[in-house]
Design a protein around this motif. Sequence first.
Motif, short mmCIF file in Angstrom:
data_model
loop_
_atom_site.label_atom_id
_atom_site.label_comp_id
_atom_site.label_asym_id
_atom_site.label_seq_id
_atom_site.Cartn_x
_atom_site.Cartn_y
_atom_site.Cartn_z
N PHE A 254 0.91 -17.77 4.98
CA PHE A 254 0.12 -16.48 5.19
C PHE A 254 0.32 -15.32 4.16
N PRO A 255 -0.85 -14.94 3.59
CA PRO A 255 -0.76 -13.91 2.40
C PRO A 255 -0.31 -12.63 3.37
N GLN A 256 -0.44 -12.48 4.47
CA GLN A 256 0.12 -11.21 4.85
C GLN A 256 1.45 -11.16 4.84
N ASN A 257 2.17 -12.22 4.62
CA ASN A 257 3.72 -12.18 4.75
C ASN A 257 4.11 -12.18 3.11
N VAL A 258 3.41 -12.63 2.29
CA VAL A 258 3.78 -12.77 1.04
C VAL A 258 3.35 -11.65 0.10
N VAL A 259 2.14 -10.92 0.10
CA VAL A 259 1.69 -9.84 -0.61
C VAL A 259 2.53 -8.55 -0.50
N PRO A 260 2.93 -8.10 0.56
CA PRO A 260 3.99 -7.11 0.56
C PRO A 260 5.12 -7.35 -0.61
N THR A 261 5.49 -8.73 -0.84
CA THR A 261 6.70 -9.07 -1.55
C THR A 261 6.33 -9.12 -3.06
N LEU A 262 5.18 -9.05 -3.54
CA LEU A 262 4.59 -9.36 -4.78
C LEU A 262 5.19 -8.14 -5.82
N ARG A 263 5.50 -8.88 -7.13
CA ARG A 263 5.78 -8.04 -8.22
C ARG A 263 4.40 -7.52 -9.07
N THR A 264 3.72 -8.55 -9.04
CA THR A 264 2.44 -8.54 -9.92
C THR A 264 1.29 -7.94 -9.15
N PRO A 265 0.59 -7.08 -10.12
CA PRO A 265 -0.59 -6.39 -9.47
C PRO A 265 -1.66 -7.39 -8.93
N LEU A 266 -2.29 -7.24 -7.69
CA LEU A 266 -3.12 -8.10 -7.07
C LEU A 266 -4.39 -7.52 -6.85
N ALA A 320 -6.30 -5.00 9.82
CA ALA A 320 -4.92 -4.79 10.42
C ALA A 320 -3.61 -5.53 9.70
N ALA A 321 -4.23 -7.20 8.98
CA ALA A 321 -3.30 -7.75 8.44
C ALA A 321 -3.26 -7.26 6.82
N LEU A 322 -4.07 -6.68 6.68
CA LEU A 322 -4.06 -6.35 5.09
C LEU A 322 -2.91 -5.31 4.66
N PRO A 323 -2.32 -5.43 3.86
CA PRO A 323 -0.98 -4.61 3.22
C PRO A 323 -1.41 -3.14 3.24
N ARG A 324 -0.60 -2.18 4.06
CA ARG A 324 -1.08 -0.79 4.16
C ARG A 324 -0.57 -0.32 2.82
N PRO A 325 -1.09 0.77 2.43
CA PRO A 325 -0.86 1.67 1.33
C PRO A 325 0.88 1.76 0.99
N GLU A 326 1.61 2.07 1.99
CA GLU A 326 2.88 2.15 2.06
C GLU A 326 3.71 0.99 1.56
N GLN A 327 3.06 -0.15 2.33
CA GLN A 327 3.53 -1.49 2.09
C GLN A 327 3.50 -2.21 0.67
N SER A 328 2.50 -1.77 -0.10
CA SER A 328 2.07 -2.25 -1.40
C SER A 328 2.38 -1.28 -2.55
N PRO A 329 2.30 -2.18 -3.43
CA PRO A 329 2.26 -1.11 -4.95
C PRO A 329 1.11 -0.54 -5.12
N PRO A 330 0.94 0.85 -5.63
CA PRO A 330 -0.41 1.31 -5.91
C PRO A 330 -1.20 0.62 -6.70
N SER A 331 -0.79 -0.69 -7.60
CA SER A 331 -1.79 -1.26 -8.29
C SER A 331 -2.78 -2.29 -7.49
N LEU A 332 -2.22 -2.26 -6.30
CA LEU A 332 -3.04 -3.11 -5.23
C LEU A 332 -4.42 -2.75 -5.04
N SER A 333 -5.25 -3.47 -5.44
CA SER A 333 -7.11 -3.10 -5.11
C SER A 333 -7.54 -4.15 -4.06
N MET A 334 -8.74 -3.58 -3.44
CA MET A 334 -9.19 -4.20 -2.40
C MET A 334 -10.84 -4.16 -2.51
N PHE A 335 -11.32 -5.34 -2.17
CA PHE A 335 -12.82 -5.12 -2.10
C PHE A 335 -13.21 -6.04 -0.29
N ILE A 336 -13.28 -5.33 0.28
CA ILE A 336 -13.73 -5.99 1.71
C ILE A 336 -14.92 -5.79 2.32
#
Length: 397
Positions: A254-266, A320-336
Amino acid sequence: MAAAAASGAWLTRAATVLVLGFVVASAKAGDVDMVFLESAVSKEAVCLDGSPPVYHFSPGSGAGANNWLVHMEGGGWCSNAVECSVRKGNFRGSSKFMRPLSFSGILGGSQKYNPDFYNWNRVKIRYCDGSSFTGDVETVETSTNLHYRGARVWNAIIEDLLARGMSKAQNALLSGCSAGGLAAILHCDRFRDLLPATAKVKCFSDAGYFVDGKDITGNNFVRTFYKDVVNLHGSAKNLPASCTSKLSPDMCFFPQNVVPTLRTPLFILNAAYDAWQIKNVVAPSAADKKKTWAQCKLDIKSCSSSQLTTLQNFRTEFLAALPRPEQSPPSLSMFIDSCYAHCQSGSQDTWLAEDSPTVEKMQIGRAVGDWFHDREVSRRIDCPYPCNPTCKNRDDD
């Protein structure tokens, strides 16, 4: 040449050329060459039926000659031998049934309609393993002759691309749709680590953010399904250790458990009313035995008021399952967006066209290009259905 002859027999109307262990096949004008990676067979990096893996390759040019876009095909998963055996009989599990295809959307070659990636080396990795390229089981049962080797397929193709010149990449984007979009997340950091430290490397997931949600009966159908996929394919050792060090392997699908741990911009592109998830997470057939959701799943405009309430609740759960700003690097972008859709980057009309979907007056193709080239990092989240008249409701994979 026996391998080349065999591969040629799989491709009607196609010419094949054997070069250094792989077969290149092309067909009508506009189609992109297929590379049958015959050399991968000796590494046991094969499709479910044991046939060689395939990718399509369009070389870069000009300023894009050292830039690479690697896009992984989608197509769901198989969670048991019966499901995987069905896939052996079509292109979802065998390269014997694959045919040349054209590129569009994020893979398109038009400067006007794909300005940020049109002249890059563009690759589409075909999907024939049923595990989002995570499987690696040594044993092949005689009764089924099923090869669970998705991770080996991914490694073999990436190695081949590195040898083609990707090892000298200046810019690289790993992308995918659906099961390929999930793969883009699961393989993101690994892809980054294989490329030059000086390269700009990012990952893009289209319709790959599958959430750990409950179905209409209150059960976790998709959680059980993913657990079966992970166990069948031996995926655990190929899932991000940043997640499996904390959670069970099936939860790291499940991405919601992986994305907060990524080092690479997503970049996460997804419909809040993802058509696949509505059909398979919210109202799977196992939970809808009377098929009361049949029409709603075909067309969101056919949903009853109570069903629409369920869909709005799913949107809330998805957001709610999307990473919150404080959970993710500033390079994370979204288009929902608020469309009833699944995969929006592979078709020109949804990627970047005069009437393609927008959120806050921004089209998908431009948002992704702005993010990759550091012109803008944004988190665009649409208003609830049916507020967006630009939506193109579709279920592509």
